[in-house]
Motif scaffolding. Structure first.
Motif: not given
Length: 115
Positions: A36-38, A42-49, A92-97
């Motif tokens: 899961w990324y968010r 104004g920020m870069q996307r980050e991996l949170v879990a 905004v939260y995204y899932c991805n590999a």
């Protein structure tokens, strides 16, 4: 080809909880480590879990102890249980590999933490 559809976002007060879900299509899903990324404004996307195919999990320090990632291989879903939400979790939260694949990004789901 994998399609990922996120859901479960919304507006919640500080200290509240939300559970995000990610539905995946494609049999390759069960071979992928997932994350899961968010991305906040104004920020870069980050991996949170993240969670491996074997169920090992890892978290960024800012969410450790508050967020829990899980997956259901049979149902092709990945979930993110978020507790004790803070205004800084707004994104905004995204899932991805994990690592992410450029063609897998979905629309994401908005999480807003505000009183």
């Amino acid at each position: 080809q994998v399609q990922l559809v996120e859901s479960g976002g919304g507006l919640v007060q500080p200290g509240g909880s939300l559970t995000l879900s990610c539905a995946a299509s494609g049999s390759i899903f069960r071979t992928l480590d997932m994350g899961w990324y968010r991305q906040a404004p104004g920020m870069q996307r980050e991996l949170v879990a993240s969670i491996t195919t074997g169920g090992w999990t890892s978290y960024v320090g800012s969410v450790k102890g508050r967020f829990t990632i899980s997956r259901d291989i049979g149902e092709n879903t990945v979930s993110l249980q978020m507790n004790i939400l803070k205004p800084e979790d707004t994104a905004v939260y995204y899932c991805n590999a994990d690592p992410p694949m450029a063609t897998y990004w979905g629309q994401g789901t908005q999480v807003t933490v505000s009183s």
